[in-house]
Design a protein around this motif. Structure first.
Motif, PDB file in Angstrom:
ATOM      1  N   GLU A 502       0.847  -1.187   0.000  1.00  5.70           N
ATOM      2  CA  GLU A 502       0.000   0.000   0.000  1.00  5.70           C
ATOM      3  C   GLU A 502       0.885   1.240   0.000  1.00  5.70           C
ATOM      4  O   GLU A 502       1.602   1.504   0.949  1.00  5.70           O
ATOM      5  N   GLY A 503       0.824   1.985  -1.097  1.00  9.85           N
ATOM      6  CA  GLY A 503       1.660   3.174  -1.204  1.00  9.85           C
ATOM      7  C   GLY A 503       3.122   2.787  -1.379  1.00  9.85           C
ATOM      8  O   GLY A 503       3.459   1.644  -1.688  1.00  9.85           O
ATOM      9  N   THR A 505       6.765   1.714  -0.346  1.00  8.61           N
ATOM     10  CA  THR A 505       7.378   0.934   0.727  1.00  8.61           C
ATOM     11  C   THR A 505       8.852   1.272   0.810  1.00  8.61           C
ATOM     12  O   THR A 505       9.571   1.247  -0.189  1.00  8.61           O
TER      13      THR A 505
END
Length: 507
Positions: A502-503, A505
């Motif tokens: 998510e998004g 890293t």
């Protein structure tokens, strides 16, 4: 771009792997039929997409086969190219095939998997996937580019121009040497030479996906392998399964952009090595990193003016010393080799510099060459980039590279000369790849990567409509399955379970 995408021991020679055993291709059919994945293809492609691979044991738990692809994808009936495959079957609950490319261009995916499976992929991927190494067209055991015998290759790689670098006479010497090399490649390789571009290799990837029985491609590409994977995604977004692109190239970068960024990347890595070296007791330098860089610049200028001679008679000029320096910079674990290198050269000893340059160039201690990576590297790059002949522009670009990287940059310029007289003119157009409609694609970038600078991974992740960036804050070329568990976990969760970070890293 990088010739060598992986670095085990900088002083070891990789042994030749087991022989490839052949597969077969059924005859052509008059109308579209189903492939192993149930797809319908055109009549002229059907013989290729419906072929059945004959896998046979080739030692160490591996199976080998040969696939056949159109020599010219724009004219499939015109001829065939062979693609060498090696497979390690999944040891557990199988998901499908995972094709692996180590980079280059010119790197052997066959050898990468056959000789160093545990280095190529971690145990979790070996359990869930048939790990498939392949030699792209033009490379190794596949239909391969051929140019020079070992003695000619030594002359090509290690000879010293007689004229001052950057002069008209020097450029003429370099151009003539490159033209002779290209002519030899054309003579020995034939029609294949015009068809080893990355777009053709990406079309081969789709063919391999289908004949392996996978509806979607699962793929792990390092360095140049990221360009190959991204090109596939741009051509076949509907066939993208789970793609990991580690140590990315920016598809929109020109040859001069690539060269300049790599010069800066290797100089940053050299500074990082020196800052680490100067904290120890065995460092061949003293003072600050700037002091050491200035000393290296003087060392390069010295061998440029007065080359060192090795015990085998070959000479080490600035170009060979640069090659010897950048090879250990691919991996932080290899930095100690630089301590030995600089110490030896300071004492006038050329042998370790030659040994390191040989490792980069794939030259064995007996003078033979491990593979055809030099030939394939040139042939593929000469088709993949645009080149021009304006000497004033060349000098301007070379000056810009030298300004951006004052130590290494002066020896990285004039890349156009390498392909200016290539027998097959390039028709490439560098442009961003968006792969609209593709499933999420994981891009892995290392902040201290010298060969594929981090900004390229950022650029590729932004270009791809479904790109997701994983950042490793560290040194070395590529990140997966090395010392950082955070990166390995992110890659393996994505490939095995389809878990997309998510998004952004950061590891």
């Amino acid at each position: 771009m990088s010739r060598r995408s992986t670095l085990g021991s900088v002083l070891a020679t990789v042994a030749a792997s087991a022989l490839l055993l052949a597969g077969c291709v059924p005859g052509s059919q008059p109308s579209p039929t189903s492939t192993p994945t149930g797809e319908s293809v055109s009549p002229e492609l059907e013989p290729f997409y419906s072929q059945v691979l004959e896998w046979e044991s080739c030692g160490d738990g591996m199976q080998c086969a040969t696939a056949t692809a159109p020599l010219d994808w724009d004219d499939p009936p015109a001829g065939e190219a062979e693609l060498a495959l090696v497979r390690h079957a999944a040891t557990g609950d199988r998901i499908g095939s995972l094709l692996v490319n180590p980079g280059g261009p010119g790197g052997s995916g066959y050898d990468f998997v056959a000789n160093s499976l545990d280095f190529a992929v971690g145990a979790p991927l070996q359990e869930r996937f048939d790990v498939v190494g392949f030699d792209p067209r033009g490379v190794g055991r596949s239909s391969a580019v051929a140019c020079y015998d070992p003695a000619q290759m030594d002359e090509y790689l290690y000879s010293l121009p007689e004229s001052p670098r950057g002069s008209d006479a020097w450029m003429q010497e370099v151009r003539e040497a490159r033209a002779a090399f290209g002519a030899a490649c054309e003579s020995k390789t034939g029609e294949l030479l015009a068809n080893v571009d990355t777009v053709s290799a990406a079309r081969d990837l789709d063919l391999l996906r289908a004949v392996l029985g996978d509806e979607k491609l699962n793929y792990l590409g390092f360095s140049y392998g990221t360009l190959l994977g991204a090109t596939f995604a741009g051509l076949y977004p509907e066939h993208v399964g789970r793609l990991v692109l580690d140590g990315a190239l920016d598809p929109s970068s020109s040859e001069s952009d690539v060269t300049s960024a790599q010069a800066v990347g290797f100089e940053r890595a050299l500074r990082a090595y020196l800052e680490n070296c100067l904290t120890g007791e065995e460092c061949p330098f003293s003072g600050t990193a700037d002091d050491a860089l200035a000393e290296i610049a003087e060392l390069l200028a010295s061998v440029e003016a007065s080359p060192l001679r090795g015990t085998d008679g070959r000479q080490v000029g600035a170009d060979t010393l640069i090659t010897a320096i950048i090879y250990p910079l691919y991996s932080q674990q290899s930095w100690p080799a630089l301590d030995q290198l600089f110490t030896s050269v300071q004492f006038g000893d050329a042998d370790l510099a030659l040994q390191l340059a040989d490792g980069y160039n794939g030259r064995n201690p007996d003078g033979s060459y491990l593979d055809n990576s030099t030939e394939a590297f040139s042939a593929i790059n000469c088709l993949d980039y645009e080149y021009q002949s304006d000497v004033a522009v060349m000098r301007e670009k070379a000056a810009g590279i030298a300004e951006a990287a004052p130590i290494i940059g002066p020896y990285f310029g004039y890349g156009d000369l390498g392909c200016l007289d290539w027998p097959v003119p390039s028709e490439a157009e560098r442009a961003p790849i968006h792969a609209e409609g593709a499933a999420p694609i994981l891009v892995v970038g290392t902040t201290g990567d010298p060969a594929t600078p981090y900004e390229w991974s950022v650029a590729l992740a932004e270009q791809l409509d479904s790109g997701v960036l994983v950042t490793y804050d560290g040194e070395g070329h590529t990140a997966y399955n090395k010392s950082n568990q955070c990166v390995s976990d992110a890659v393996e969760r994505y490939l095995i379970d389809g878990v997309v970070p998510e998004g952004e890293t950061n590891c």
